[in-house]
Design a protein around this motif. Structure first.
Motif, mmCIF file in Angstrom:
data_model
loop_
_atom_site.group_PDB
_atom_site.id
_atom_site.type_symbol
_atom_site.label_atom_id
_atom_site.label_comp_id
_atom_site.label_asym_id
_atom_site.label_seq_id
_atom_site.Cartn_x
_atom_site.Cartn_y
_atom_site.Cartn_z
ATOM 1 N N MET A 1 39.129 87.924 37.292
ATOM 2 C CA MET A 1 38.297 87.672 38.460
ATOM 3 C C MET A 1 38.381 88.883 39.381
ATOM 4 S SD MET A 1 38.663 84.741 41.466
ATOM 5 C CE MET A 1 38.765 83.431 40.290
ATOM 6 N N ASN A 2 37.244 89.291 39.896
ATOM 7 C CA ASN A 2 37.164 90.395 40.853
ATOM 8 C C ASN A 2 36.899 89.840 42.243
ATOM 9 O OD1 ASN A 2 37.457 92.500 38.916
ATOM 10 N ND2 ASN A 2 35.335 92.178 38.322
ATOM 11 N N ILE A 3 37.697 90.288 43.197
ATOM 12 C CA ILE A 3 37.552 89.860 44.588
ATOM 13 C C ILE A 3 37.447 91.101 45.460
ATOM 14 C CG2 ILE A 3 38.652 88.705 46.536
ATOM 15 C CD1 ILE A 3 39.962 86.797 44.558
ATOM 16 N N THR A 4 36.422 91.129 46.316
ATOM 17 C CA THR A 4 36.298 92.192 47.305
ATOM 18 C C THR A 4 36.719 91.625 48.651
ATOM 19 O OG1 THR A 4 34.537 93.306 46.102
ATOM 20 C CG2 THR A 4 34.725 93.817 48.438
ATOM 21 N N ILE A 5 37.543 92.381 49.349
ATOM 22 C CA ILE A 5 38.078 91.948 50.637
ATOM 23 C C ILE A 5 37.790 93.006 51.686
ATOM 24 C CG2 ILE A 5 40.363 92.939 50.155
ATOM 25 C CD1 ILE A 5 41.583 90.506 51.659
ATOM 26 N N GLY A 6 37.571 92.557 52.916
ATOM 27 C CA GLY A 6 37.359 93.481 54.016
ATOM 28 C C GLY A 6 37.653 92.819 55.348
ATOM 29 N N SER A 7 38.047 93.634 56.310
ATOM 30 C CA SER A 7 38.337 93.106 57.644
ATOM 31 C C SER A 7 37.950 94.125 58.701
ATOM 32 C CB SER A 7 39.831 92.799 57.787
ATOM 33 O OG SER A 7 40.583 94.002 57.871
ATOM 34 N N ASP A 8 37.790 93.629 59.909
ATOM 35 C CA ASP A 8 37.658 94.548 61.025
ATOM 36 C C ASP A 8 39.063 94.851 61.545
ATOM 37 O OD1 ASP A 8 38.423 92.413 62.685
ATOM 38 O OD2 ASP A 8 36.609 92.462 63.908
ATOM 39 N N HIS A 9 39.138 95.564 62.643
ATOM 40 C CA HIS A 9 40.419 95.975 63.218
ATOM 41 C C HIS A 9 41.286 94.802 63.673
ATOM 42 C CE1 HIS A 9 37.356 95.648 66.319
ATOM 43 N NE2 HIS A 9 38.325 95.299 67.146
ATOM 44 N N GLY A 10 40.669 93.664 63.949
ATOM 45 C CA GLY A 10 41.406 92.499 64.439
ATOM 46 C C GLY A 10 42.141 91.720 63.364
ATOM 47 N N ALA A 11 41.983 92.134 62.107
ATOM 48 C CA ALA A 11 42.608 91.358 61.031
ATOM 49 C C ALA A 11 43.174 92.232 59.914
ATOM 50 C CB ALA A 11 41.592 90.373 60.469
ATOM 51 N N VAL A 12 43.449 93.499 60.201
ATOM 52 C CA VAL A 12 43.983 94.391 59.175
ATOM 53 C C VAL A 12 45.333 93.886 58.663
ATOM 54 C CG1 VAL A 12 44.833 96.729 58.711
ATOM 55 C CG2 VAL A 12 42.713 96.403 59.967
ATOM 56 N N ALA A 13 46.185 93.435 59.546
ATOM 57 C CA ALA A 13 47.508 92.950 59.126
ATOM 58 C C ALA A 13 47.367 91.728 58.219
ATOM 59 C CB ALA A 13 48.373 92.630 60.339
ATOM 60 N N LEU A 14 46.478 90.821 58.566
ATOM 61 C CA LEU A 14 46.274 89.638 57.724
ATOM 62 C C LEU A 14 45.669 90.038 56.380
ATOM 63 C CD1 LEU A 14 46.516 86.585 57.420
ATOM 64 C CD2 LEU A 14 44.227 86.381 58.402
ATOM 65 N N LYS A 15 44.751 90.991 56.388
ATOM 66 C CA LYS A 15 44.154 91.461 55.142
ATOM 67 C C LYS A 15 45.230 91.993 54.199
ATOM 68 C CE LYS A 15 42.175 95.350 54.947
ATOM 69 N NZ LYS A 15 41.464 96.606 54.861
ATOM 70 N N ASP A 16 46.165 92.760 54.748
ATOM 71 C CA ASP A 16 47.235 93.306 53.916
ATOM 72 C C ASP A 16 48.101 92.193 53.328
ATOM 73 O OD1 ASP A 16 46.301 95.873 54.379
ATOM 74 O OD2 ASP A 16 47.750 96.285 55.990
ATOM 75 N N GLU A 17 48.351 91.161 54.100
ATOM 76 C CA GLU A 17 49.127 90.013 53.595
ATOM 77 C C GLU A 17 48.354 89.257 52.520
ATOM 78 O OE1 GLU A 17 52.318 89.029 54.236
ATOM 79 O OE2 GLU A 17 52.491 90.908 55.349
ATOM 80 N N VAL A 18 47.060 89.080 52.720
ATOM 81 C CA VAL A 18 46.225 88.392 51.725
ATOM 82 C C VAL A 18 46.215 89.179 50.420
ATOM 83 C CG1 VAL A 18 43.832 87.753 51.162
ATOM 84 C CG2 VAL A 18 44.801 87.154 53.402
ATOM 85 N N LYS A 19 46.151 90.488 50.499
ATOM 86 C CA LYS A 19 46.189 91.314 49.286
ATOM 87 C C LYS A 19 47.504 91.124 48.539
ATOM 88 C CE LYS A 19 45.067 95.572 50.134
ATOM 89 N NZ LYS A 19 44.676 96.849 50.775
ATOM 90 N N MET A 20 48.594 90.949 49.270
ATOM 91 C CA MET A 20 49.888 90.687 48.630
ATOM 92 C C MET A 20 49.858 89.346 47.890
ATOM 93 S SD MET A 20 51.803 93.300 49.117
ATOM 94 C CE MET A 20 53.429 92.702 48.782
ATOM 95 N N VAL A 21 49.245 88.347 48.495
ATOM 96 C CA VAL A 21 49.114 87.034 47.846
ATOM 97 C C VAL A 21 48.290 87.173 46.571
ATOM 98 C CG1 VAL A 21 48.094 84.729 48.073
ATOM 99 C CG2 VAL A 21 49.437 85.691 49.960
ATOM 100 N N LEU A 22 47.213 87.902 46.635
ATOM 101 C CA LEU A 22 46.339 88.055 45.466
ATOM 102 C C LEU A 22 47.021 88.805 44.327
ATOM 103 C CD1 LEU A 22 42.971 88.735 47.302
ATOM 104 C CD2 LEU A 22 43.667 86.631 46.129
ATOM 105 N N LYS A 23 48.018 89.618 44.635
ATOM 106 C CA LYS A 23 48.772 90.318 43.590
ATOM 107 C C LYS A 23 49.578 89.348 42.728
ATOM 108 C CE LYS A 23 49.222 94.869 45.683
ATOM 109 N NZ LYS A 23 50.143 95.887 46.178
ATOM 110 N N GLU A 24 49.785 88.123 43.201
ATOM 111 C CA GLU A 24 50.500 87.098 42.425
ATOM 112 C C GLU A 24 49.721 86.721 41.165
ATOM 113 O OE1 GLU A 24 50.943 83.751 45.030
ATOM 114 O OE2 GLU A 24 52.162 84.883 46.471
ATOM 115 N N TYR A 25 48.438 86.979 41.168
ATOM 116 C CA TYR A 25 47.560 86.580 40.071
ATOM 117 C C TYR A 25 47.291 87.783 39.167
ATOM 118 C CZ TYR A 25 46.678 82.564 43.083
ATOM 119 O OH TYR A 25 46.811 81.456 43.885
#
Length: 147
Positions: A1-25
Motif C-alpha cells: 500500500m502506498n500512502i502520501t502524507i503532508g502537513s503544514d507547519h502546525g503539524a510537522v511534529a505529528l506528521k513525523d510521529e505518524v510516519k513512525m507508526v506507518l513504519k510498523e507496516y
C-alpha cells in the motif's frame, strides 16, 4: 500500500510521529510531500499535493495534517474524487473507511497527542470499505461532486 502524507507547519511534529507508526507496516510505502519545518506554509497547497497522488493512483490513501485538521480537510475535500475524513478518535477513523470509503485521513497537530493519533492511523489503514448499502450512499456523495 502506498500512502502520501503532508502537513503544514502546525503539524510537522505529528506528521513525523505518524510516519513512525506507518513504519510498523512492512507493506506500506510512505511519500512525504512536506512541509519539513516550522516556517509558515499554506495548508491548501499541501492538501492539493497529497490528493493529487491519491486521485492519480500513485497513492492508495492520503494523510493530511494541519493545526486543527479542519482547514486541510476542507481543502482536501475540494479535490474531485477525494473523501477526506477529519478524525479525532479510533471509531470515526474505522467507520470513515468501512462506511464512507474515505481515501484521505485528516488530523490536527494541535488537537491530538502522539499516542491517540497513532491509534487513529492504525484504525484507518487497517480498515477497508464494506460496500453493500454503504456503496449506494458513497455513490450519492460522489454524484454531488458532478453537479
Amino acid at each position: 500500500m502506498n500512502i502520501t502524507i503532508g502537513s503544514d507547519h502546525g503539524a510537522v511534529a505529528l506528521k513525523d510521529e505518524v510516519k513512525m507508526v506507518l513504519k510498523e507496516y512492512e507493506d506500506i510505502k510512505v511519500t512525504d510531500v512536506g512541509t519539513f519545518g516550522t516556517e509558515s506554509v499554506d495548508y491548501p497547497d499541501i492538501a492539493e499535493k497529497v490528493c493529487a497522488d491519491v486521485t492519480s493512483g500513485k497513492a492508495d490513501l492520503g494523510i493530511v495534517l494541519c493545526g486543527t485538521g479542519i482547514g486541510i480537510s476542507i481543502a482536501a475535500n475540494k479535490v474531485k474524487g477525494i473523501r477526506c475524513a477529519l478524525c479525532n478518535d479510533v471509531y470515526s477513523a474505522k467507520k470513515a473507511r468501512e462506511h464512507n470509503n474515505a481515501n484521505v485521513l485528516a488530523m490536527g497537530g494541535r488537537v491530538l497527542g502522539f499516542g491517540p493519533a497513532g491509534e487513529i492511523v492504525r484504525a484507518f489503514v487497517e480498515s477497508s470499505f464494506e460496500g453493500g448499502r454503504h456503496a449506494r450512499r458513497v455513490n450519492k456523495i460522489m454524484a454531488i461532486e458532478q453537479q
